[in-house]
Design a protein around this motif. Structure first.
Motif, short mmCIF file in Angstrom:
data_model
loop_
_atom_site.label_atom_id
_atom_site.label_comp_id
_atom_site.label_asym_id
_atom_site.label_seq_id
_atom_site.Cartn_x
_atom_site.Cartn_y
_atom_site.Cartn_z
N LEU A 1 -9.30 3.63 -4.82
CA LEU A 1 -10.75 3.50 -4.73
C LEU A 1 -11.16 2.04 -4.88
CD1 LEU A 1 -12.02 6.55 -6.79
CD2 LEU A 1 -12.06 6.25 -4.33
N CYS B 1 -9.95 -0.15 -1.66
CA CYS B 1 -10.51 0.13 -0.35
C CYS B 1 -12.01 0.35 -0.37
CB CYS B 1 -9.85 1.35 0.25
SG CYS B 1 -8.10 1.19 0.27
N ARG B 2 -12.53 0.76 -1.49
CA ARG B 2 -13.93 1.14 -1.48
C ARG B 2 -14.73 0.20 -2.36
NH1 ARG B 2 -17.46 2.45 0.62
NH2 ARG B 2 -18.42 4.45 1.06
N PHE C 1 -10.14 13.18 0.83
CA PHE C 1 -9.06 12.43 1.50
C PHE C 1 -8.23 11.68 0.48
CE2 PHE C 1 -11.63 11.99 5.58
CZ PHE C 1 -11.01 13.09 6.11
N CYS C 2 -8.96 11.10 -0.48
CA CYS C 2 -8.31 10.27 -1.46
C CYS C 2 -7.36 11.11 -2.32
CB CYS C 2 -9.38 9.63 -2.32
SG CYS C 2 -8.82 8.23 -3.22
N SER D 1 -4.32 12.21 -0.15
CA SER D 1 -3.22 11.28 0.06
C SER D 1 -2.55 10.91 -1.26
CB SER D 1 -3.68 10.03 0.82
OG SER D 1 -4.70 9.40 0.14
N LEU E 1 -0.12 13.92 -1.99
CA LEU E 1 1.04 13.93 -1.10
C LEU E 1 1.99 12.80 -1.46
CD1 LEU E 1 -0.55 14.65 2.40
CD2 LEU E 1 0.97 16.12 1.11
N GLY F 1 -3.55 -1.12 -1.75
CA GLY F 1 -4.32 0.10 -1.85
C GLY F 1 -3.91 1.10 -0.80
N ARG F 2 -2.61 1.15 -0.54
CA ARG F 2 -2.07 2.10 0.43
C ARG F 2 -1.07 3.00 -0.28
NH1 ARG F 2 -5.06 2.01 4.96
NH2 ARG F 2 -5.59 -0.11 5.54
N PRO F 3 -0.89 4.20 0.22
CA PRO F 3 0.09 5.07 -0.42
C PRO F 3 1.49 4.46 -0.39
CG PRO F 3 -1.27 6.31 1.08
CD PRO F 3 -1.61 4.87 1.29
N TYR G 1 4.34 5.85 -0.18
CA TYR G 1 5.24 6.37 0.85
C TYR G 1 5.01 5.67 2.18
CZ TYR G 1 7.42 9.29 4.30
OH TYR G 1 8.18 9.71 5.35
N SER G 2 3.76 5.47 2.55
CA SER G 2 3.46 4.82 3.83
C SER G 2 4.01 3.41 3.87
CB SER G 2 1.96 4.78 4.06
OG SER G 2 1.40 6.05 3.89
N LEU H 1 7.74 3.56 4.22
CA LEU H 1 8.08 3.89 5.60
C LEU H 1 7.94 2.64 6.48
CD1 LEU H 1 8.84 6.20 7.54
CD2 LEU H 1 6.42 6.54 7.95
#
Lengths: 292, 126
Positions: free
Chosen positions: A50, A53-54, A103-104, A107, A110, A208-210, A212-213, A216
């Motif tokens: 949050l 990104c926000r 959404f937050c 993600s 997950l 501020g990204r997951p 896992y992403s 990857l």
């Protein structure tokens, strides 16, 4: 000890409500047997996402959290005053929309579940009745969540079957063999954010990204030969300082053989990060799998 | 204030909408589905659709004059209907994708695109 996966499936079958605590690794929250929240020590927290990104201050989130936690603590089930859950408090403050909050949570859960299911070395403990301050925002079917984690694991391995870069600082190569590269937006963020000290997990928190992403993306970059892969010597150094057979005190025979081989490290074939090698290995593996 | 479920309800309210899937693009997983007439394996179609979008991005990135691409939406027309894919810019993760299948006869593509666009704006305030 049963794995997290088995415990989680069992709790889901019992339609349990509470939190499954996995020591320092994190916790999974269930509501009526469905997963409603998960937090892991290695992935960015909801607050981090949050904030990054926000632009929502950690203070605002903390306030909502405190108010909600007091509600949860003070309010035993039969209470006249309706409890306002933390998520609704955040919404009431107008900081974000319901869709964004969902959404937050989506993600975050997950992302955290993936790392929690991989984590080991803790004693899982279930605290019945314990709820997360956000309240349920999204319900995950436990079996579906486990399936998704398996899929994510397979996706990582298919991209770049080596985990050696997962916990090392991300270091882009100064020069690359290719003349042109195509990057996804996240790969771009990773490359721009890489400062030769941040590991994928650090980058995830910073961007501020997951996690896992980001992981990857790092493996994708590695598979294309855009990242510096550690020299075989550098990778072997930590094991040399702390040789494996520390059990020498007890049994004498097996470690003796172990130390012998460690003292004179067998010269390994030069491991290159050449993507053609890896691609060849992947194709070879696929061919072998197709045979069986 | 729109939640994910409301969003799918609204997608299904687009004239001619047959079914809809909300897909997490990171791994191609199903987040939510809409529409009663679900047949086939939703999980597999979600994985395939997200791969379609990824492959298209890869292909376009190489051919695009500037070398960068941003897909607003993607329309695939088959003999069975129109298929609309719209990546949603979420602030947190890689994009979520709304997929909606539209009846060939009863739908209006321009209207459907417009509605999807308006919807994603309401779902995520930027």
């Amino acid at each position: 000890m049963p794995s997290v996966e088995i415990i989680l499936s069992g709790l889901a079958g019992d339609r349990a409500t509470g939190s499954l605590r996995l020591g320092k690794a994190g916790a999974i929250y269930l509501t009526d047997g469905r997963v409603t929240y998960a937090e892991s020590a290695t992935t960015p927290r909801l607050e981090d996402l949050l904030a990054a990104c926000r632009g929502i201050s950690a203070h605002a989130v903390r306030q909502a959290r405190q108010a909600a936690t007091e509600d949860l603590r003070g309010g035993e089930p039969p209470v006249a005053v309706p409890q306002i859950l933390g998520g609704d408090r955040l919404l009431a403050q107008g900081l974000l929309t319901r869709g964004e909050l969902e959404f937050c949570v989506l993600s975050t859960v997950l992302d955290a579940s993936y790392f929690l299911l991989e984590s080991t070395g803790h004693r899982p403990r279930f605290r019945r009745g314990e709820r997360h301050w956000l309240g349920p925002q999204w319900y995950f079917d436990a079996a579906g969540l486990l399936r998704e984690c398996k899929r994510r694991k397979a996706q990582l391995e298919q991209t770049w079957p080596s985990a050696e870069l997962d916990t090392l600082p991300v270091i882009p190569r100064r020069r690359i063999a290719a003349q042109r590269v195509v990057l996804s937006s996240l790969q771009w963020e990773v490359l721009v954010g890489a400062d030769s000290t941040a590991t994928p997990a650090d980058l995830a928190r910073r961007l501020g990204r997951p996690a896992y992403s980001v992981l990857l993306a790092v493996r994708q970059l590695a598979s294309r030969g855009l990242l510096r892969v550690p020299e075989p010597d550098a990778a072997a150094a930590p094991t040399a300082q702390d040789p494996l057979p520390r059990r020498t005190r007890g049994a004498s025979e097996i470690p003796a053989a172990g130390t012998g081989s460690l003292a004179t490290p067998a010269p390994l074939p030069g491991a290159t990060g050449d993507p053609t090698d890896v691609n060849l290995l992947i194709r070879l593996r696929n061919a072998l799998e197709a045979l069986t | 204030m729109l939640g994910i479920e409301d969003c799918l309800t609204e997608v299904m309210a687009i004239p001619g909408a047959l079914d809809a899937i909300l897909i997490d693009q990171t791994s191609g997983t199903v987040v939510a589905t809409g529409g009663a007439s679900r047949h086939g394996d939703v999980e597999r179609s979600a994985a395939g659709l997200s791969e379609t979008l990824r492959a298209t991005l890869d292909g376009l990135a190489v051919t695009a004059p500037g070398g960068t691409v941003r897909i607003d939406d993607m329309i695939i027309t088959t003999d069975g209907g129109h298929h609309l894919l719209r990546p949603l810019e979420t602030l947190f993760d890689g994009p979520l994708v709304i997929y909606v299948r539209l009846d060939l006869e009863r739908s209006n593509l321009a209207l459907a695109r417009h509605r999807l666009q308006a919807l994603s704006g309401r779902l995520i305030s930027t």
